[in-house]
Design an enzyme around this catalytic site. Structure first.
Site, PDB file in Angstrom:
ATOM      1  N   GLY A  31      -3.578   5.389   0.779  1.00  0.00           N
ATOM      2  CA  GLY A  31      -4.713   4.702   0.164  1.00  0.00           C
ATOM      3  C   GLY A  31      -4.849   4.984  -1.316  1.00  0.00           C
ATOM      4  O   GLY A  31      -3.914   5.455  -1.956  1.00  0.00           O
ATOM      5  N   HIS A  34      -2.634   1.272  -5.724  1.00  0.00           N
ATOM      6  CA  HIS A  34      -2.381   0.801  -7.090  1.00  0.00           C
ATOM      7  C   HIS A  34      -1.208  -0.177  -7.039  1.00  0.00           C
ATOM      8  O   HIS A  34      -0.670  -0.458  -5.956  1.00  0.00           O
ATOM      9  CB  HIS A  34      -2.102   1.994  -8.016  1.00  0.00           C
ATOM     10  CG  HIS A  34      -1.087   2.959  -7.475  1.00  0.00           C
ATOM     11  ND1 HIS A  34       0.246   2.621  -7.331  1.00  0.00           N
ATOM     12  CD2 HIS A  34      -1.194   4.230  -6.991  1.00  0.00           C
ATOM     13  CE1 HIS A  34       0.909   3.638  -6.833  1.00  0.00           C
ATOM     14  NE2 HIS A  34       0.053   4.638  -6.592  1.00  0.00           N
ATOM     15  N   GLY A  36       1.818   0.152  -7.669  1.00  0.00           N
ATOM     16  CA  GLY A  36       3.048   0.684  -7.050  1.00  0.00           C
ATOM     17  C   GLY A  36       3.064   0.360  -5.558  1.00  0.00           C
ATOM     18  O   GLY A  36       4.055  -0.149  -5.024  1.00  0.00           O
ATOM     19  N   HIS A  37       1.953   0.662  -4.893  1.00  0.00           N
ATOM     20  CA  HIS A  37       1.853   0.339  -3.455  1.00  0.00           C
ATOM     21  C   HIS A  37       2.013  -1.168  -3.245  1.00  0.00           C
ATOM     22  O   HIS A  37       2.708  -1.615  -2.343  1.00  0.00           O
ATOM     23  CB  HIS A  37       0.473   0.743  -2.901  1.00  0.00           C
ATOM     24  CG  HIS A  37       0.178   2.212  -2.969  1.00  0.00           C
ATOM     25  ND1 HIS A  37      -0.810   2.725  -3.760  1.00  0.00           N
ATOM     26  CD2 HIS A  37       0.717   3.263  -2.319  1.00  0.00           C
ATOM     27  CE1 HIS A  37      -0.880   4.038  -3.604  1.00  0.00           C
ATOM     28  NE2 HIS A  37       0.037   4.395  -2.741  1.00  0.00           N
ATOM     29  N   GLY A 149       8.783   4.132  -1.896  1.00  0.00           N
ATOM     30  CA  GLY A 149       8.897   4.096  -3.351  1.00  0.00           C
ATOM     31  C   GLY A 149       9.805   5.199  -3.874  1.00  0.00           C
ATOM     32  O   GLY A 149       9.729   6.346  -3.411  1.00  0.00           O
ATOM     33  N   GLN A 155      11.067  12.508  -0.814  1.00  0.00           N
ATOM     34  CA  GLN A 155      10.432  12.035   0.422  1.00  0.00           C
ATOM     35  C   GLN A 155      11.281  10.927   1.075  1.00  0.00           C
ATOM     36  O   GLN A 155      11.414  10.886   2.298  1.00  0.00           O
ATOM     37  CB  GLN A 155       9.032  11.519   0.093  1.00  0.00           C
ATOM     38  CG  GLN A 155       8.333  10.847   1.253  1.00  0.00           C
ATOM     39  CD  GLN A 155       6.875  10.574   0.939  1.00  0.00           C
ATOM     40  OE1 GLN A 155       6.048  11.469   1.007  1.00  0.00           O
ATOM     41  NE2 GLN A 155       6.543   9.354   0.583  1.00  0.00           N
TER      42      GLN A 155
HETATM   43  P1  AMP Z   1       1.276   7.407  -1.200  1.00  0.00           P
HETATM   44  O1  AMP Z   1       0.068   6.580  -0.922  1.00  0.00           O
HETATM   45  O2  AMP Z   1       1.225   8.131  -2.511  1.00  0.00           O
HETATM   46  O3  AMP Z   1       1.664   8.285  -0.039  1.00  0.00           O
HETATM   47  O4  AMP Z   1       2.484   6.380  -1.376  1.00  0.00           O
HETATM   48  C1  AMP Z   1       2.786   5.421  -0.406  1.00  0.00           C
HETATM   49  C2  AMP Z   1       4.101   4.769  -0.767  1.00  0.00           C
HETATM   50  O5  AMP Z   1       3.999   4.156  -2.047  1.00  0.00           O
HETATM   51  C3  AMP Z   1       5.270   5.768  -0.849  1.00  0.00           C
HETATM   52  O6  AMP Z   1       6.452   5.194  -0.313  1.00  0.00           O
HETATM   53  C4  AMP Z   1       5.376   5.986  -2.336  1.00  0.00           C
HETATM   54  O7  AMP Z   1       6.667   6.404  -2.746  1.00  0.00           O
HETATM   55  C5  AMP Z   1       5.053   4.614  -2.874  1.00  0.00           C
HETATM   56  N1  AMP Z   1       4.612   4.717  -4.269  1.00  0.00           N
HETATM   57  C6  AMP Z   1       3.705   5.595  -4.781  1.00  0.00           C
HETATM   58  N2  AMP Z   1       3.599   5.435  -6.115  1.00  0.00           N
HETATM   59  C7  AMP Z   1       4.461   4.442  -6.452  1.00  0.00           C
HETATM   60  C8  AMP Z   1       4.823   3.822  -7.697  1.00  0.00           C
HETATM   61  N3  AMP Z   1       4.281   4.193  -8.836  1.00  0.00           N
HETATM   62  N4  AMP Z   1       5.753   2.829  -7.669  1.00  0.00           N
HETATM   63  C9  AMP Z   1       6.319   2.437  -6.489  1.00  0.00           C
HETATM   64  N5  AMP Z   1       6.018   2.993  -5.303  1.00  0.00           N
HETATM   65  C10 AMP Z   1       5.113   3.982  -5.275  1.00  0.00           C
END
Ligand code: AMP
Length: 282
Positions: A31, A34, A36-37, A149, A155
């Protein structure tokens, strides 16, 4: 967009989609969404999948209780963003749903040496928590494609190990890191930073870029020193690691070689917020 909170409902719903020959694309998140997600969501939709996103702040992957306590939660905004992006289904379980017997009942998953280096070294238990929750989520979602990502490079490797270990029938797609205009990698934890820190934090991107651009000209040792100084001078209080490694197994390299695919990775702290980033060098 359908929102489900229970694994059984999710599995039933996904199975009915699969019967209609749909492929399931899955984007697990914690959650505070942004761009990226959302880029992972777009990729899954472009690939023609029935797209499932999960939001679950997984307690077992936090080695630092303060980090867990203050992890940003913005579910209402997240729902709007996912609806706008065209997500088909949001899985929004609570802790009891994912850990019916309590969070201490996780199993040990064989992840090999990458579990204990870099992030794994500084965050003991973190990758076991990640592997456990991704395994449970994949069992519930039964996805065909898992979107991750590159921002969390290690990870991605850990999840690759998990998938191999259990022969999970899922393909992994890794999307490039989305960045702010100053180069700062987008991250939910950026919400905890002041505007000034966000500006200063671009030093990480600049340091990674410096390494990438000068890898043929300077020694690895000098590069690491110069890059670390750039980060500390910008106002970071601490660098956990700044390493140049083989991209295939994260073993450290001490000399440039054009035949080896290399990656530079770092974790550093500013305003008590720990940021990570990486860049493929060649
Ligand atoms: P998180 O919510 O931080 O656990 O991330 C969920 C997914 O989004 C994971 O696969 C992350 O690697 C990916 N992710 C997080 N930040 C970015 C970003 N800046 N660009 C692309 N993918 C991202």
């Amino acid at each position: 967009m359908r929102i489900l909170k229970e694994k059984e409902d999710l599995s039933r719903f996904v199975e009915s989609e699969k019967k209609q020959q749909k492929k399931i694309g899955f984007v697990p998140t914690m959650g505070a969404l942004h761009e990226g997600h959302i880029s992972l969501v777009h990729k899954s939709i472009e690939d023609g999948n029935f797209t499932v996103v999960s939001i679950f702040v997984n307690p077992t992957q936090f080695n630092n209780p303060l980090d867990f306590k203050r992890y940003p939660i913005t579910v209402e905004e997240d729902i709007l963003k996912l609806e706008e992006a065209g997500v088909d289904l949001l899985f929004l379980p609570n802790v009891k749903e994912m850990y019916p017997n309590g969070t201490s009942e996780t199993c040990t998953i064989e992840l090999g040496h990458i579990e204990n280096v870099l992030e794994g070294f500084y965050r003991p238990g973190h990758f076991q928590g990640v592997a456990n929750i991704v395994k449970r989520l994949l069992e519930a979602v039964n996805a065909d494609v898992l979107y991750l990502g590159q921002k969390d490079y290690q990870q991605c490797m850990v999840i690759g190990e998990l998938v191999g270990q259990y022969e999970l029938p899922v393909q992994i797609e890794i999307a490039p890191t989305k960045r702010e205009s100053n180069g700062l990698a987008m991250s939910s934890r950026n919400l905890l930073l002041s505007e000034e820190a966000k500006t200063r934090a671009s030093a990480i991107f600049n340091a990674l870029t410096y390494v990438k651009e000068n890898i043929r000209k300077e020694s690895i040792r000098d590069l690491k020193e110069i890059a670390s100084t750039m980060i500390l001078k910008a106002g970071f209080s601490k660098i956990d690691y700044f390493e140049i490694c083989e991209a295939s197994d994260l073993s450290p390299v001490d000399q440039y070689s054009p035949e080896i695919k290399m990656i530079v990775l770092t974790a550093a702290v500013i305003e008590d917020v720990r940021l990570i980033d990486n860049m493929i060098i060649n």
